[in-house]
Every structure is written in C-alpha cells, then in structure tokens.
Design a protein around this motif. Structure first.
Motif, PDB file in Angstrom:
ATOM      1  N   UNK A  35      -1.468  -9.890 -37.083  1.00 23.00           N
ATOM      2  CA  UNK A  35      -2.499  -8.945 -37.511  1.00 23.00           C
ATOM      3  C   UNK A  35      -3.570  -8.816 -36.444  1.00 23.00           C
ATOM      4  N   UNK A  36      -3.629  -9.791 -35.548  1.00 25.04           N
ATOM      5  CA  UNK A  36      -4.570  -9.770 -34.433  1.00 25.04           C
ATOM      6  C   UNK A  36      -3.893 -10.387 -33.216  1.00 25.04           C
ATOM      7  N   UNK A  37      -4.256  -9.872 -32.041  1.00 22.86           N
ATOM      8  CA  UNK A  37      -3.707 -10.371 -30.784  1.00 22.86           C
ATOM      9  C   UNK A  37      -4.860 -10.510 -29.798  1.00 22.86           C
ATOM     10  N   UNK A  38      -4.769 -11.486 -28.909  1.00 21.00           N
ATOM     11  CA  UNK A  38      -5.798 -11.649 -27.865  1.00 21.00           C
ATOM     12  C   UNK A  38      -5.863 -10.398 -27.008  1.00 21.00           C
ATOM     13  N   UNK A  39      -7.064 -10.004 -26.614  1.00 22.48           N
ATOM     14  CA  UNK A  39      -7.238  -8.778 -25.828  1.00 22.48           C
ATOM     15  C   UNK A  39      -6.580  -8.892 -24.456  1.00 22.48           C
ATOM     16  N   UNK A  40      -6.619 -10.054 -23.819  1.00 25.64           N
ATOM     17  CA  UNK A  40      -5.972 -10.177 -22.511  1.00 25.64           C
ATOM     18  C   UNK A  40      -4.459 -10.065 -22.639  1.00 25.64           C
ATOM     19  N   UNK A  41      -3.912 -10.654 -23.684  1.00 26.97           N
ATOM     20  CA  UNK A  41      -2.477 -10.589 -23.914  1.00 26.97           C
ATOM     21  C   UNK A  41      -2.033  -9.158 -24.245  1.00 26.97           C
ATOM     22  N   UNK A  42      -2.797  -8.468 -25.072  1.00 27.57           N
ATOM     23  CA  UNK A  42      -2.424  -7.110 -25.464  1.00 27.57           C
ATOM     24  C   UNK A  42      -2.505  -6.143 -24.286  1.00 27.57           C
ATOM     25  N   UNK A  67     -11.520  -9.564 -18.082  1.00 28.34           N
ATOM     26  CA  UNK A  67     -12.345  -9.859 -19.269  1.00 28.34           C
ATOM     27  C   UNK A  67     -13.513 -10.755 -18.876  1.00 28.34           C
ATOM     28  N   UNK A  68     -13.229 -11.810 -18.108  1.00 27.64           N
ATOM     29  CA  UNK A  68     -14.294 -12.723 -17.691  1.00 27.64           C
ATOM     30  C   UNK A  68     -15.317 -12.023 -16.808  1.00 27.64           C
ATOM     31  N   UNK A  69     -14.879 -11.029 -16.040  1.00 22.89           N
ATOM     32  CA  UNK A  69     -15.774 -10.300 -15.148  1.00 22.89           C
ATOM     33  C   UNK A  69     -16.573  -9.214 -15.847  1.00 22.89           C
ATOM     34  N   UNK A  70     -16.340  -8.998 -17.145  1.00 25.47           N
ATOM     35  CA  UNK A  70     -17.091  -8.001 -17.891  1.00 25.47           C
ATOM     36  C   UNK A  70     -16.548  -6.588 -17.747  1.00 25.47           C
ATOM     37  N   UNK A  71     -15.298  -6.446 -17.317  1.00 23.81           N
ATOM     38  CA  UNK A  71     -14.714  -5.126 -17.121  1.00 23.81           C
ATOM     39  C   UNK A  71     -13.942  -4.636 -18.334  1.00 23.81           C
ATOM     40  N   UNK A  72     -13.868  -5.444 -19.389  1.00 22.24           N
ATOM     41  CA  UNK A  72     -13.156  -5.054 -20.606  1.00 22.24           C
ATOM     42  C   UNK A  72     -14.140  -5.093 -21.770  1.00 22.24           C
ATOM     43  N   UNK A  73     -14.169  -3.998 -22.529  1.00 21.33           N
ATOM     44  CA  UNK A  73     -15.046  -3.917 -23.696  1.00 21.33           C
ATOM     45  C   UNK A  73     -14.197  -3.542 -24.903  1.00 21.33           C
ATOM     46  N   UNK A  74     -14.457  -4.199 -26.037  1.00 22.23           N
ATOM     47  CA  UNK A  74     -13.773  -3.885 -27.283  1.00 22.23           C
ATOM     48  C   UNK A  74     -14.827  -3.396 -28.265  1.00 22.23           C
ATOM     49  N   UNK A  75     -14.659  -2.169 -28.729  1.00 16.80           N
ATOM     50  CA  UNK A  75     -15.612  -1.534 -29.652  1.00 16.80           C
ATOM     51  C   UNK A  75     -17.041  -1.595 -29.118  1.00 16.80           C
ATOM     52  N   UNK A  76     -17.194  -1.407 -27.820  1.00 18.10           N
ATOM     53  CA  UNK A  76     -18.515  -1.348 -27.204  1.00 18.10           C
ATOM     54  C   UNK A  76     -19.102  -2.673 -26.765  1.00 18.10           C
ATOM     55  N   UNK A  77     -18.499  -3.779 -27.130  1.00 12.12           N
ATOM     56  CA  UNK A  77     -19.023  -5.099 -26.764  1.00 12.12           C
ATOM     57  C   UNK A  77     -18.135  -5.722 -25.688  1.00 12.12           C
ATOM     58  N   UNK A  78     -18.756  -6.407 -24.730  1.00 14.85           N
ATOM     59  CA  UNK A  78     -18.003  -7.090 -23.685  1.00 14.85           C
ATOM     60  C   UNK A  78     -17.082  -8.116 -24.321  1.00 14.85           C
ATOM     61  N   UNK A  79     -15.827  -8.147 -23.863  1.00 17.04           N
ATOM     62  CA  UNK A  79     -14.819  -9.000 -24.492  1.00 17.04           C
ATOM     63  C   UNK A  79     -14.498 -10.206 -23.630  1.00 17.04           C
ATOM     64  N   UNK A 126      -5.321  -3.038 -34.836  1.00 12.24           N
ATOM     65  CA  UNK A 126      -5.115  -1.587 -34.783  1.00 12.24           C
ATOM     66  C   UNK A 126      -6.394  -0.834 -35.140  1.00 12.24           C
ATOM     67  N   UNK A 127      -6.678   0.201 -34.359  1.00 13.02           N
ATOM     68  CA  UNK A 127      -7.877   1.003 -34.564  1.00 13.02           C
ATOM     69  C   UNK A 127      -9.017   0.642 -33.632  1.00 13.02           C
ATOM     70  N   UNK A 128      -8.953  -0.499 -32.951  1.00 16.45           N
ATOM     71  CA  UNK A 128     -10.005  -0.904 -32.019  1.00 16.45           C
ATOM     72  C   UNK A 128      -9.970  -0.033 -30.765  1.00 16.45           C
ATOM     73  N   UNK A 129     -11.161   0.212 -30.197  1.00 13.96           N
ATOM     74  CA  UNK A 129     -11.267   0.946 -28.939  1.00 13.96           C
ATOM     75  C   UNK A 129     -11.447  -0.066 -27.814  1.00 13.96           C
ATOM     76  N   UNK A 130     -10.600   0.017 -26.796  1.00 12.11           N
ATOM     77  CA  UNK A 130     -10.656  -0.888 -25.653  1.00 12.11           C
ATOM     78  C   UNK A 130     -10.979  -0.057 -24.413  1.00 12.11           C
ATOM     79  N   UNK A 131     -12.071  -0.420 -23.715  1.00 11.17           N
ATOM     80  CA  UNK A 131     -12.465   0.257 -22.478  1.00 11.17           C
ATOM     81  C   UNK A 131     -12.257  -0.708 -21.327  1.00 11.17           C
ATOM     82  N   UNK A 132     -11.524  -0.242 -20.302  1.00 11.24           N
ATOM     83  CA  UNK A 132     -11.200  -1.082 -19.154  1.00 11.24           C
ATOM     84  C   UNK A 132     -11.657  -0.360 -17.897  1.00 11.24           C
TER      85      UNK A 132
END
Length: 130
Positions: free
Chosen positions: A10-17, A34-46, A54-60
């Motif tokens: 139902x959930x997966x790690x963002x780096x793995x996905x 992710x550690x460098x702050x280049x990945x954001x999930x739903x607007x927050x640094x991941x 499912x349904x989450x917005x991922x910005x890279x």
C-alpha cells in the motif's frame, strides 16, 4: 496462498519507487537525490525512506529539469519501460524549444565564476525569480 502473494504493497519508499519506474538509473542515485533535496512529495522535501502511495505528486529536479509525476501504481522492483509508463502520470512541463536553448547565455570556458551582477542579469533573462 503463500505469504508473499498475500502481501499487497500500500506504500513504497520514494527512492525505490522512482528507481523502479525508471526516473533514476540506480536506486543509490535516487536516494542521493532525496538526500540532496531534489525530490519532493506533495510539496514537502522527501527523505529516501518516505512512503508514497497512489495519488501522490512527486517532483524531481535532475540536471536543471523538473519532472512532475503523479503516482498511479506502486511497484517495488524495477520494471520495463512500457509498464513503468503505466505506473505514473507525467505532468512535467514541456522542454524549452531548441531556439531558446541556443540563445541562452553561456560563459566562456575558463572565464571564472560569474559576479553577482552577472548572475542577476542571467536570472532576469531566464525569468527566474528565486
């Protein structure tokens, strides 16, 4: 039914996905982004272990280009490109035309670091406000 078949993610790690759907070449590159702050999930640094669903917005942000994707399906292992395309909805803005890229200011090799004034002029030309 075997325990592995009963388990539905139902959930997966963002780096793995992001690695599984081929947004990064390696999982370690995804974790480093992710550690460098280049990945954001739903607007927050991941962080690398942050779960996505499912349904989450991922910005890279990779190589100066921002990719915006919506999680459609969860995958844990790396999949082929056609299957990866089904696991996300790409909302990335279109890349700039080649004419615009050709007219972008470039510094001469060996010219050194730009001054603050030169950097501000470049940002103004490119339309950056940050």
């Amino acid at each position: 039914m075997a325990p592995a078949e009963q388990r539905i993610a139902t959930q997966v790690r963002v780096d793995s996905w992001t690695w599984s759907v081929r947004l990064f070449k390696t999982r370690s590159a995804a974790a480093e982004a992710c550690r460098g702050g280049h990945v954001r999930v739903n607007g927050a640094t991941a962080k690398p272990a942050q779960p996505v669903k499912p349904g989450d917005e991922v910005r890279i942000r990779v190589g100066g280009v921002e990719r915006i994707v919506i999680v459609e399906r969860l995958v844990v292992k790396r999949v082929s490109a056609p299957i990866a395309a089904q696991c996300l909805i790409d909302r990335s803005p279109p890349p700039p035309p080649r004419e615009v890229l050709a007219t972008m200011p470039r510094r001469d090799r060996g010219a050194g670091r730009p001054t603050k004034r030169e950097r501000r002029e470049t940002d103004r030309l490119l339309g950056r406000t940050e």
